[in-house]
Design an enzyme around this catalytic site. Structure first.
Site, PDB file in Angstrom:
ATOM      1  N   TYR A   1       4.793  29.353   2.128  1.00  0.00           N
ATOM      2  CA  TYR A   1       5.450  29.424   0.635  1.00  0.00           C
ATOM      3  C   TYR A   1       5.537  30.770   0.185  1.00  0.00           C
ATOM      4  O   TYR A   1       5.671  30.987  -0.995  1.00  0.00           O
ATOM      5  CB  TYR A   1       4.358  28.545  -0.183  1.00  0.00           C
ATOM      6  CG  TYR A   1       4.019  27.257   0.133  1.00  0.00           C
ATOM      7  CD1 TYR A   1       5.066  26.302   0.066  1.00  0.00           C
ATOM      8  CD2 TYR A   1       2.801  26.959   0.492  1.00  0.00           C
ATOM      9  CE1 TYR A   1       4.770  24.928   0.473  1.00  0.00           C
ATOM     10  CE2 TYR A   1       2.572  25.704   1.090  1.00  0.00           C
ATOM     11  CZ  TYR A   1       3.669  24.913   0.933  1.00  0.00           C
ATOM     12  OH  TYR A   1       3.219  23.577   1.408  1.00  0.00           O
TER      13      TYR A   1
ATOM     14  N   PRO B   1      -1.061  18.672   7.108  1.00  0.00           N
ATOM     15  CA  PRO B   1      -1.447  20.342   6.889  1.00  0.00           C
ATOM     16  C   PRO B   1      -0.317  21.243   7.048  1.00  0.00           C
ATOM     17  O   PRO B   1       0.652  21.106   8.128  1.00  0.00           O
ATOM     18  CB  PRO B   1      -2.638  20.657   7.948  1.00  0.00           C
ATOM     19  CG  PRO B   1      -2.326  19.432   9.050  1.00  0.00           C
ATOM     20  CD  PRO B   1      -1.741  18.374   8.442  1.00  0.00           C
ATOM     21  N   GLY B   2      -0.253  22.129   6.372  1.00  0.00           N
ATOM     22  CA  GLY B   2       1.036  23.016   6.504  1.00  0.00           C
ATOM     23  C   GLY B   2       0.124  24.410   6.154  1.00  0.00           C
ATOM     24  O   GLY B   2       0.159  25.159   7.184  1.00  0.00           O
ATOM     25  N   ARG B   3      -0.130  24.794   5.024  1.00  0.00           N
ATOM     26  CA  ARG B   3      -0.594  26.138   4.606  1.00  0.00           C
ATOM     27  C   ARG B   3      -1.872  26.296   5.658  1.00  0.00           C
ATOM     28  O   ARG B   3      -1.957  27.608   5.816  1.00  0.00           O
ATOM     29  CB  ARG B   3      -1.080  25.860   3.391  1.00  0.00           C
ATOM     30  CG  ARG B   3      -1.681  27.143   2.767  1.00  0.00           C
ATOM     31  CD  ARG B   3      -2.358  26.934   1.474  1.00  0.00           C
ATOM     32  NE  ARG B   3      -1.779  26.181   0.447  1.00  0.00           N
ATOM     33  CZ  ARG B   3      -0.952  26.547  -0.597  1.00  0.00           C
ATOM     34  NH1 ARG B   3      -0.887  27.889  -0.696  1.00  0.00           N
ATOM     35  NH2 ARG B   3      -0.545  25.711  -1.277  1.00  0.00           N
TER      36      ARG B   3
ATOM     37  N   CYS C   1      13.072  44.499 -11.232  1.00  0.00           N
ATOM     38  CA  CYS C   1      13.410  44.847 -12.463  1.00  0.00           C
ATOM     39  C   CYS C   1      12.599  43.763 -13.305  1.00  0.00           C
ATOM     40  O   CYS C   1      13.355  42.905 -13.922  1.00  0.00           O
ATOM     41  CB  CYS C   1      14.697  44.986 -12.890  1.00  0.00           C
ATOM     42  SG  CYS C   1      14.896  45.750 -14.746  1.00  0.00           S
TER      43      CYS C   1
ATOM     44  N   ARG D   1       4.601  33.388  -5.058  1.00  0.00           N
ATOM     45  CA  ARG D   1       3.698  32.783  -5.658  1.00  0.00           C
ATOM     46  C   ARG D   1       2.737  33.305  -6.634  1.00  0.00           C
ATOM     47  O   ARG D   1       2.356  32.674  -7.670  1.00  0.00           O
ATOM     48  CB  ARG D   1       2.849  32.549  -4.702  1.00  0.00           C
ATOM     49  CG  ARG D   1       3.323  31.499  -3.236  1.00  0.00           C
ATOM     50  CD  ARG D   1       2.372  31.175  -2.422  1.00  0.00           C
ATOM     51  NE  ARG D   1       1.406  30.256  -2.834  1.00  0.00           N
ATOM     52  CZ  ARG D   1       0.034  30.510  -3.258  1.00  0.00           C
ATOM     53  NH1 ARG D   1      -0.379  31.882  -2.821  1.00  0.00           N
ATOM     54  NH2 ARG D   1      -0.760  29.828  -3.666  1.00  0.00           N
TER      55      ARG D   1
ATOM     56  N   GLY E   1      -2.778  19.581   1.872  1.00  0.00           N
ATOM     57  CA  GLY E   1      -3.477  20.283   0.635  1.00  0.00           C
ATOM     58  C   GLY E   1      -4.644  21.331   1.295  1.00  0.00           C
ATOM     59  O   GLY E   1      -5.445  21.678   0.092  1.00  0.00           O
TER      60      GLY E   1
END
Length: 513
Positions: free
Chosen positions: A450, A333-335, A420, A389, A290
């Site tokens: 993401y 950790p990723g992001r 659209c 996002r 996070g």
């Protein structure tokens, strides 16, 4: 239309009028992105104009060197902070943020583990040669097939999310003559300062086992019947489960360490209760991920080493107070690893300028509605199908003119997609040169996490390719889709011979068998 050199009253309070539009804000970009003397953005020496010409746009452009550097930073920072407490930290890259076979190779080569959230992500990790011992499987509703695959691969950890899943995992392991390595996901009740849909440790949500005591008929007053406590008892008693420890994840895009520290205190307190009740000190504690990144100039992420030291201090002092041996710590950790490594390259198309009456500088008090201010709309060739996002979370991004030197005066702009949908916004507020127009390349940083993984075929757009750049060379790591890829999933009706004697039904007539 004349353009003022003053900040627009429509701009959010945090958005400053750029004094030098050629400057790149370092915290938003991979370390090897720069603007050349010709004004064109380059990544590790490769021109974005060349990338657009070869691969088309939209295009995800990723720095391999930056990914590896950030992975190593988390690995080394947390190892250093926790070495004297528990011998170091196991860092699991959160594959849900972005995963493909090539990235899984990088994760393995940098010595990290890899967390997966589905059978598909697990398949990618195994395809890349990740050893089962360095893999985890998450999910609040894993299928029996996914759990069985994890057991057969001898995964280092299956993160169990519910009481029902304790029994399911254990029973499936027994059927296969194995013991599953299990961690229990708990909700410590910590409310991270983040969007409601990416905060995951409070009670009113789908993830995890609550630490809150439940009182029901037949229970003695004060008896601890929390789902977490019951899950520990069930797991310790099940012959198919090797209970490693507990896990939590308090949310995403978090900038301060206090939430992680409070979660650690609560989970360590729970481990002390487990010791006192069952005579067992569980060996591992996963504090999740996070960690936030910078999407705009307002965001100020803290260095990994600073967060690691703060968490280590709390873990060490809490264990001393509780008389606990410090468990082996892991993080996810990723992001924070992949997010800043990547930018999305778009080609601008139509533009228009509208005049808007709105609050000045974020004030709720409306100005005289007879006074309006310009906002420029710049449409690009992607949108919510490659970055969901903004529409999901109201996420903010930044953008720069990438294909030439920005020389015209900056004007408050909104970068929008081609779908659209009126909510198809890529960058809600950004200053771009007034002459930004059709054919210009725009780069949106911070799209490594993401974005591609949430991409879709809305309006039958094909999903973009992903290009990795290293050592002055670009290569595809995810092929872009084609219309043929879309048609390949579409099942056409079988050819039928037309009987001239059969009357053609009138429109609206009921079908017959």
């Amino acid at each position: 239309m004349p353009v003022s050199n003053e900040a627009s009253p429509l701009a959010p309070h945090w958005l400053s009028l750029p004094q030098d539009q050629s400057r790149l804000e370092p915290k938003l970009w991979a370390e090897d992105v720069e603007r050349g003397t010709d004004g064109v953005l380059r990544i590790d020496g490769v021109s974005v104009a060349d990338l657009a010409a070869e691969y088309g746009t939209p295009l995800f452009v990723m720095s391999e060197r930056d990914f590896r550097s950030r992975a190593a930073t988390f690995r080394d920072a947390f190892d250093d902070a926790f070495r004297d407490l528990c011998g170091g930290v196991d860092v699991f890259y959160a594959g849900k943020s972005f995963l493909c076979t090539e990235v899984a190779h990088w994760v393995r080569e940098e010595g990290l583990g890899l967390d997966t959230c589905s059978g598909g992500e697990l398949a990618v990790a195994l395809r890349a040669g990740m050893p089962g011992s360095r893999l985890g499987l998450h999910g609040n509703n894993k299928s029996a097939a996914e759990i069985t695959r994890a057991i057969d691969a001898d995964l280092g950890r299956i993160v169990v999310d519910s009481l029902q899943e304790v029994a399911l995992v254990g029973d499936l392991a027994v059927q296969r003559g194995r013991r599953a390595n299990v961690m229990l996901r708990l909700t410590p009740g910590v409310h991270a300062s983040t969007h409601e849909f990416i905060a995951t440790a409070h009670e009113d949500q789908k993830f995890g086992l609550s630490l809150t005591t439940e009182q029901g008929p037949g229970q003695a007053a004060g008896e601890d019947a929390s789902p977490a406590a019951r899950a520990v008892a069930d797991a310790l008693a099940h012959p198919g489960i090797n209970l490693l420890g507990v896990h939590c994840h308090i949310g995403s895009q978090i900038f301060e360490s206090e939430g992680f520290e409070l979660a650690a205190q609560r989970l360590l307190g729970f481990l002390a209760e487990v010791r006192d009740r069952h005579g067992v000190e569980l060996a591992e504690l996963d504090l999740g991920g996070g960690y936030g990144i910078a999407y705009t100039e307002e965001d100020e992420p803290r260095p990994a080493a600073e967060i690691a030291r703060a968490m280590a201090s709390v873990v060490g002092s809490t264990c001393r107070e509780l008389g606990l041996q410090v468990p082996r710590i892991s993080i996810e950790p990723g992001r924070a690893i992949v997010g800043p490594t990547t930018f999305t390259l778009y080609t601008a198309g139509t533009t228009k300028t509208v005049r808007v009456d709105a609050a000045a500088n974020g004030s709720e008090e409306l100005q005289d509605t007879s006074v309006t201010h310009p906002r420029r709309y710049v449409s690009v060739d992607g949108g919510m199908s490659d970055n969901a996002r903004p529409v999901l979370y109201g996420a903010d991004y930044s953008a720069v003119l990438a294909s030439r030197t920005p020389e015209a005066a900056p004007v408050l702009s909104r970068v929008v997609g081609k779908h659209c949908e009126s909510g198809d916004i890529v960058v809600r507020d950004v200053y771009l040169p007034e002459d930004t127009g059709a054919g210009d390349l725009l780069a949106v940083p911070g799209t490594g996490a993401y974005c591609w993984v949430l991409s879709s075929n809305y309006n039958y757009l094909t999903r973009p390719p992903v290009v990795a750049v290293a050592d002055g060379r670009a290569r595809l790591i995810v092929r872009g889709e084609t219309e043929e890829d879309l048609f390949r999933r579409d099942v056409e009706r079988e050819p039928a011979s037309h009987d001239p004697a059969s009357p053609t039904p009138e429109p609206g007539a009921p079908r017959t068998a």
